[in-house]
Design a protein around this motif. Structure first.
Motif, PDB file in Angstrom:
ATOM      1  N   UNK A  66     -10.325   6.752   1.688  1.00  0.00           N
ATOM      2  CA  UNK A  66     -11.754   6.836   1.382  1.00  0.00           C
ATOM      3  C   UNK A  66     -11.989   6.534  -0.099  1.00  0.00           C
ATOM      4  N   UNK A  67     -10.908   6.359  -0.849  1.00  0.00           N
ATOM      5  CA  UNK A  67     -10.986   6.088  -2.285  1.00  0.00           C
ATOM      6  C   UNK A  67     -10.691   4.611  -2.519  1.00  0.00           C
ATOM      7  N   UNK A  68     -11.525   3.952  -3.257  1.00  0.00           N
ATOM      8  CA  UNK A  68     -11.338   2.536  -3.541  1.00  0.00           C
ATOM      9  C   UNK A  68     -10.138   2.325  -4.459  1.00  0.00           C
ATOM     10  N   UNK A  69      -9.412   1.235  -4.234  1.00  0.00           N
ATOM     11  CA  UNK A  69      -8.222   0.914  -5.040  1.00  0.00           C
ATOM     12  C   UNK A  69      -8.642   0.189  -6.308  1.00  0.00           C
ATOM     13  N   UNK A  70      -9.163   0.972  -7.263  1.00  0.00           N
ATOM     14  CA  UNK A  70      -9.638   0.373  -8.510  1.00  0.00           C
ATOM     15  C   UNK A  70      -8.690   0.612  -9.674  1.00  0.00           C
ATOM     16  N   UNK A  71      -7.481   1.079  -9.384  1.00  0.00           N
ATOM     17  CA  UNK A  71      -6.466   1.218 -10.423  1.00  0.00           C
ATOM     18  C   UNK A  71      -5.097   1.010  -9.813  1.00  0.00           C
ATOM     19  N   UNK A  72      -4.142   0.583 -10.643  1.00  0.00           N
ATOM     20  CA  UNK A  72      -2.758   0.460 -10.181  1.00  0.00           C
ATOM     21  C   UNK A  72      -2.248   1.796  -9.663  1.00  0.00           C
ATOM     22  N   UNK A  73      -2.641   2.862 -10.334  1.00  0.00           N
ATOM     23  CA  UNK A  73      -2.219   4.210  -9.991  1.00  0.00           C
ATOM     24  C   UNK A  73      -2.561   4.538  -8.534  1.00  0.00           C
ATOM     25  N   UNK A  74      -3.810   4.279  -8.136  1.00  0.00           N
ATOM     26  CA  UNK A  74      -4.243   4.554  -6.770  1.00  0.00           C
ATOM     27  C   UNK A  74      -3.490   3.671  -5.780  1.00  0.00           C
ATOM     28  N   UNK A  75      -3.273   2.417  -6.127  1.00  0.00           N
ATOM     29  CA  UNK A  75      -2.533   1.510  -5.242  1.00  0.00           C
ATOM     30  C   UNK A  75      -1.125   2.038  -4.990  1.00  0.00           C
ATOM     31  N   UNK A  76      -0.451   2.473  -6.057  1.00  0.00           N
ATOM     32  CA  UNK A  76       0.916   2.984  -5.909  1.00  0.00           C
ATOM     33  C   UNK A  76       0.938   4.292  -5.107  1.00  0.00           C
ATOM     34  N   UNK A  77      -0.058   5.143  -5.322  1.00  0.00           N
ATOM     35  CA  UNK A  77      -0.112   6.402  -4.580  1.00  0.00           C
ATOM     36  C   UNK A  77      -0.354   6.154  -3.092  1.00  0.00           C
ATOM     37  N   UNK A  78      -1.190   5.188  -2.776  1.00  0.00           N
ATOM     38  CA  UNK A  78      -1.454   4.870  -1.374  1.00  0.00           C
ATOM     39  C   UNK A  78      -0.179   4.386  -0.674  1.00  0.00           C
ATOM     40  N   UNK A  79       0.591   3.565  -1.365  1.00  0.00           N
ATOM     41  CA  UNK A  79       1.852   3.098  -0.807  1.00  0.00           C
ATOM     42  C   UNK A  79       2.834   4.247  -0.609  1.00  0.00           C
ATOM     43  N   UNK A  80       2.816   5.185  -1.539  1.00  0.00           N
ATOM     44  CA  UNK A  80       3.715   6.340  -1.445  1.00  0.00           C
ATOM     45  C   UNK A  80       3.381   7.201  -0.238  1.00  0.00           C
ATOM     46  N   UNK A  81       2.098   7.433  -0.001  1.00  0.00           N
ATOM     47  CA  UNK A  81       1.719   8.294   1.128  1.00  0.00           C
ATOM     48  C   UNK A  81       2.039   7.610   2.464  1.00  0.00           C
ATOM     49  N   UNK A  82       1.918   6.304   2.535  1.00  0.00           N
ATOM     50  CA  UNK A  82       2.311   5.581   3.751  1.00  0.00           C
ATOM     51  C   UNK A  82       3.814   5.727   3.987  1.00  0.00           C
ATOM     52  N   UNK A  83       4.583   5.545   2.918  1.00  0.00           N
ATOM     53  CA  UNK A  83       6.038   5.681   3.011  1.00  0.00           C
ATOM     54  C   UNK A  83       6.440   7.083   3.456  1.00  0.00           C
ATOM     55  N   UNK A  84       5.808   8.090   2.870  1.00  0.00           N
ATOM     56  CA  UNK A  84       6.130   9.480   3.220  1.00  0.00           C
ATOM     57  C   UNK A  84       5.802   9.781   4.680  1.00  0.00           C
ATOM     58  N   UNK A  85       4.674   9.262   5.140  1.00  0.00           N
ATOM     59  CA  UNK A  85       4.279   9.529   6.523  1.00  0.00           C
ATOM     60  C   UNK A  85       5.248   8.865   7.505  1.00  0.00           C
ATOM     61  N   UNK A  86       5.693   7.649   7.186  1.00  0.00           N
ATOM     62  CA  UNK A  86       6.692   6.981   8.030  1.00  0.00           C
ATOM     63  C   UNK A  86       7.998   7.772   8.068  1.00  0.00           C
ATOM     64  N   UNK A  87       8.397   8.291   6.904  1.00  0.00           N
ATOM     65  CA  UNK A  87       9.617   9.098   6.865  1.00  0.00           C
ATOM     66  C   UNK A  87       9.477  10.337   7.743  1.00  0.00           C
TER      67      UNK A  87
END
Length: 339
Positions: free
Chosen positions: A49-70
């Motif tokens: 629900x948060x727009x990807x307007x920073x590198x920080x948010x982009x990296x965090x989104x990738x991390x949460x996807x990775x964690x959920x897959x794990x």
């Protein structure tokens, strides 16, 4: 006590007590699965629900996807380790879910390194805003990391193609072809390089962050402002999670891998390495439950959205770069001004 072949190429028998791995670790992984599934599902709902307007948010989104897959691999490991599944389940774990587990682990490690670099840049250049080129670069880098780890992991699935001799498979290495064992060892060394590169990145960046925070502390103390102790604690949450979850496992992984692919250890040493590996592997899994603390303490958009959701508010707003409060430290790497 179960008997099994000590190494893939060794016919000698070695006794091992599997009671710990059949009872204790399935219970521990069950706790991680329940907690991690709830927290990371909530985190994913908030982040998208948060727009990807920073590198920080982009990296965090990738991390949460990775964690959920794990986390989604945990039920298969739980059933397999507890001997509640059939032979085909164990084969599926060796061929698919174990590979995905390690695949996501090194994706998480890579993004923790990138998040650390981003926090260091925020410390030194707190008012720099993201531009479309930087955001595109972060997205491309994210795709490269996923693609690289996928290409590295896929052969481990394909080369785990031997038919099990019996239903009670003790080691995944028994299912690997001869080249599969070689590739498994190569991948382990590559993953070690990935870990140590990110280890050095985190150490160097946090050394520099510490120096900057100390300079900021001296400046604020000089003008009579109170030191920002809470900020200092939040800054170090990434390095704390990294050291708790990933460092112990990587000190144990190389000797354990050698015990899986070569006949270089006696029975007692191999058993000890097995228990050390299982214990430290559980710590790496703990990362999926600790990462939400990083989101909460370092990402204001995430924190605001979570608080609003808990209060029943409709749609939290993201912090505006121009709304920095008077007196905020310019070197605060937690301040998310680019979202």
């Amino acid at each position: 006590m179960d008997n099994f072949t000590a190494t893939a190429g060794n016919a000698s028998l070695c006794a091992r007590d599997y009671n710990i791995t059949q009872v204790l670790f399935p219970l521990l992984y069950t706790v991680l699965f329940l907690v991690g599934l709830v927290t990371n599902s909530l985190a994913m709902r908030i982040f998208f629900q948060i727009r990807s307007k920073s590198n920080f948010i982009i990296f965090l989104k990738n991390t949460v996807i990775s964690d959920l897959l794990m986390i989604l691999t945990f039920p298969f490991k739980i059933l397999s380790d507890a001997k509640l599944g059939t032979g085909p389940l164990r084969t599926f774990v060796c061929q698919v879910t174990s590979v995905i587990f390690y695949f996501t682990m090194y994706i998480s490690i890579s993004f923790l390194g990138l998040i650390t670099i981003d926090r260091y840049q925020k410390t030194t250049r707190p008012f720099k805003t993201a531009n479309p080129k930087n955001l595109l670069g972060a997205k491309i880098l994210s795709v490269i990391i996923w693609a690289f780890m996928f290409l590295l992991s896929l052969p481990n699935m394909i080369l785990t193609n031997k038919r099990p001799r019996d239903k009670n498979i003790k080691k995944c290495s028994f299912l690997k072809s001869e080249f599969g064992l070689v590739w498994h060892e190569i991948v382990n060394y590559i993953c070690q390089v990935i870990f140590w590169i990110n280890f050095l990145i985190i150490i160097v960046c946090y050394t520099l962050i510490t120096k900057e925070l100390y300079r900021s502390y001296v400046r604020t103390r000089g003008v009579g402002k109170p030191p920002r102790k809470k900020v200092n604690i939040r800054v170090f949450i990434i390095i704390a999670v990294f050291f708790i979850c990933f460092v112990p496992f990587h000190f144990a992984r190389i000797p354990y891998t050698l015990s899986q692919t070569r006949d270089v250890f006696d029975c007692s040493a191999e058993n000890m390495l097995f228990y050390v590996k299982e214990s430290t592997l559980w710590l790496t899994s703990l990362n999926a439950c600790l990462d939400p603390f990083i989101y909460f303490f370092l990402c204001k958009s995430f924190k605001n959205s979570l608080v609003s959701m808990l209060k029943g508010s409709n749609g939290a707003t993201c912090p505006n770069p121009g709304n920095r409060k008077k007196g905020q430290s310019q070197g605060d790497p937690n301040e998310e001004t680019t979202i």
